[in-house]
Motif scaffolding. Structure first.
Motif, PDB file in Angstrom:
ATOM      1  N   ARG A 235       1.025  -1.506  -0.336  1.00  0.00           N
ATOM      2  CA  ARG A 235      -0.161   0.353   0.303  1.00  0.00           C
ATOM      3  C   ARG A 235       1.165   1.098   0.166  1.00  0.00           C
ATOM      4  NH1 ARG A 235      -2.418  -2.617   5.295  1.00  0.00           N
ATOM      5  NH2 ARG A 235      -1.020  -3.064   5.868  1.00  0.00           N
ATOM      6  N   ASP A 236       0.652   2.492  -0.712  1.00  0.00           N
ATOM      7  CA  ASP A 236       1.528   3.777  -1.003  1.00  0.00           C
ATOM      8  C   ASP A 236       1.236   3.950   1.320  1.00  0.00           C
ATOM      9  OD1 ASP A 236      -1.049   4.770  -0.911  1.00  0.00           O
ATOM     10  OD2 ASP A 236      -1.145   5.595  -2.526  1.00  0.00           O
ATOM     11  N   GLY A 237       2.046   5.220   1.131  1.00  0.00           N
ATOM     12  CA  GLY A 237       2.237   6.358   2.028  1.00  0.00           C
ATOM     13  C   GLY A 237       0.767   7.008   2.275  1.00  0.00           C
ATOM     14  N   ALA A 238       0.097   7.354   1.466  1.00  0.00           N
ATOM     15  CA  ALA A 238      -1.360   8.205   1.346  1.00  0.00           C
ATOM     16  C   ALA A 238      -2.509   6.798   2.142  1.00  0.00           C
ATOM     17  CB  ALA A 238      -1.430   9.056   0.173  1.00  0.00           C
ATOM     18  N   THR A 239      -2.259   5.632   1.524  1.00  0.00           N
ATOM     19  CA  THR A 239      -3.448   4.445   2.163  1.00  0.00           C
ATOM     20  C   THR A 239      -3.306   4.380   3.710  1.00  0.00           C
ATOM     21  OG1 THR A 239      -3.846   3.999  -0.659  1.00  0.00           O
ATOM     22  CG2 THR A 239      -4.550   2.796   0.752  1.00  0.00           C
ATOM     23  N   VAL A 240      -1.710   3.410   4.056  1.00  0.00           N
ATOM     24  CA  VAL A 240      -1.536   3.349   5.122  1.00  0.00           C
ATOM     25  C   VAL A 240      -2.420   4.552   5.515  1.00  0.00           C
ATOM     26  CG1 VAL A 240       0.122   2.755   6.622  1.00  0.00           C
ATOM     27  CG2 VAL A 240       0.467   2.304   4.409  1.00  0.00           C
TER      28      VAL A 240
ATOM     29  N   THR B  42      -5.970   5.134   6.655  1.00  0.00           N
ATOM     30  CA  THR B  42      -6.227   3.642   7.115  1.00  0.00           C
ATOM     31  C   THR B  42      -6.343   3.258   8.857  1.00  0.00           C
ATOM     32  OG1 THR B  42      -4.746   2.296   5.933  1.00  0.00           O
ATOM     33  CG2 THR B  42      -7.257   2.842   4.654  1.00  0.00           C
ATOM     34  N   LYS B  43      -4.803   3.739   9.131  1.00  0.00           N
ATOM     35  CA  LYS B  43      -4.381   3.272   9.639  1.00  0.00           C
ATOM     36  C   LYS B  43      -3.990   4.303  10.813  1.00  0.00           C
ATOM     37  CE  LYS B  43      -4.463  -0.572   8.437  1.00  0.00           C
ATOM     38  NZ  LYS B  43      -5.622  -2.387   9.285  1.00  0.00           N
ATOM     39  N   CYS B  44      -2.809   5.546  10.293  1.00  0.00           N
ATOM     40  CA  CYS B  44      -2.510   6.276  11.222  1.00  0.00           C
ATOM     41  C   CYS B  44      -3.357   7.810  11.639  1.00  0.00           C
ATOM     42  CB  CYS B  44      -0.903   7.236  10.582  1.00  0.00           C
ATOM     43  SG  CYS B  44       0.137   5.347  10.064  1.00  0.00           S
ATOM     44  N   MET B  45      -4.443   8.100  10.692  1.00  0.00           N
ATOM     45  CA  MET B  45      -5.079   9.473  10.772  1.00  0.00           C
ATOM     46  C   MET B  45      -5.408   9.016  11.955  1.00  0.00           C
ATOM     47  SD  MET B  45      -7.408  10.562   7.867  1.00  0.00           S
ATOM     48  CE  MET B  45      -9.112   9.654   7.934  1.00  0.00           C
ATOM     49  N   ALA B  46      -6.225   8.423  12.539  1.00  0.00           N
ATOM     50  CA  ALA B  46      -7.061   8.594  14.109  1.00  0.00           C
ATOM     51  C   ALA B  46      -6.238   9.378  14.418  1.00  0.00           C
ATOM     52  CB  ALA B  46      -7.431   7.647  14.370  1.00  0.00           C
ATOM     53  N   CYS B  47      -4.797   8.755  15.004  1.00  0.00           N
ATOM     54  CA  CYS B  47      -4.161   9.557  16.162  1.00  0.00           C
ATOM     55  C   CYS B  47      -3.141  11.547  15.408  1.00  0.00           C
ATOM     56  CB  CYS B  47      -2.740   8.855  16.922  1.00  0.00           C
ATOM     57  SG  CYS B  47      -3.672   7.211  17.835  1.00  0.00           S
ATOM     58  N   HIS B  48      -2.784  11.097  14.640  1.00  0.00           N
ATOM     59  CA  HIS B  48      -1.699  11.844  13.624  1.00  0.00           C
ATOM     60  C   HIS B  48      -2.420  12.928  13.253  1.00  0.00           C
ATOM     61  CE1 HIS B  48       1.873  10.603  14.570  1.00  0.00           C
ATOM     62  NE2 HIS B  48       1.282   8.898  14.308  1.00  0.00           N
ATOM     63  N   MET B  49      -4.110  13.332  12.824  1.00  0.00           N
ATOM     64  CA  MET B  49      -4.996  14.138  12.700  1.00  0.00           C
ATOM     65  C   MET B  49      -5.244  14.980  13.983  1.00  0.00           C
ATOM     66  SD  MET B  49      -8.066  14.122  10.597  1.00  0.00           S
ATOM     67  CE  MET B  49      -9.323  14.096  11.155  1.00  0.00           C
TER      68      MET B  49
ATOM     69  N   LYS C  63       6.679   2.935   6.523  1.00  0.00           N
ATOM     70  CA  LYS C  63       8.436   4.186   6.020  1.00  0.00           C
ATOM     71  C   LYS C  63       7.424   5.107   4.408  1.00  0.00           C
ATOM     72  CE  LYS C  63      12.556   5.040   4.445  1.00  0.00           C
ATOM     73  NZ  LYS C  63      13.753   3.939   3.840  1.00  0.00           N
ATOM     74  N   ALA C  64       6.273   4.584   3.846  1.00  0.00           N
ATOM     75  CA  ALA C  64       5.924   5.661   2.663  1.00  0.00           C
ATOM     76  C   ALA C  64       4.890   6.007   4.213  1.00  0.00           C
ATOM     77  CB  ALA C  64       5.098   4.592   1.848  1.00  0.00           C
ATOM     78  N   ALA C  65       4.111   5.988   5.022  1.00  0.00           N
ATOM     79  CA  ALA C  65       3.604   6.417   5.696  1.00  0.00           C
ATOM     80  C   ALA C  65       3.906   7.629   6.534  1.00  0.00           C
ATOM     81  CB  ALA C  65       2.475   5.437   6.442  1.00  0.00           C
TER      82      ALA C  65
END
Length: 101
Positions: free
Chosen positions: A23-28, A31-38, A90-92
């Motif tokens: 998966r590319d960085g934006a997808t990861v 779907t996985k990181c945004m909840a905390c990093h937003m 790493k891409a995320a």
């Protein structure tokens, strides 16, 4: 013929996750990181806030990736992406850095 088909399907189903397309960085991130990093949950640096990412960016992408893999502060190992490869993480991270300048 039937036996060959069964073997082919079985081999396909047994393909390891790592062999699948990454998966590319934006997808990861989305779907996985945004909840905390937003939101900055549990002290996570917020994407888009250069002041929060600047010191981290200075560490370099490899050091940031190693931290994410091991976990850092309140972030558990691999965050919420236990099925992510190191390359996907790493891409995320690169995606978050690129969007925080």
């Amino acid at each position: 013929m039937k036996k060959t088909m069964i073997l082919a399907v079985t081999a396909m189903l047994m393909t390891p996750v790592a062999a699948m397309a990454e998966r590319d960085g934006a997808t990861v991130y989305n779907t996985k990181c945004m909840a905390c990093h937003m939101t900055g949950a549990a002290g996570a640096p917020i994407v888009g806030k250069a002041d929060q990412w600047g010191p981290r960016a200075a560490m370099g992408i490899d050091a940031l990736t190693a931290s994410a893999i091991k976990g850092v502060n309140a972030m558990p190992p691999k965050g919420t992406c236990m099925d992510c490869t190191d390359g996907e993480l790493k891409a995320a991270i690169q995606h978050m850095l690129d969007n925080s300048k």
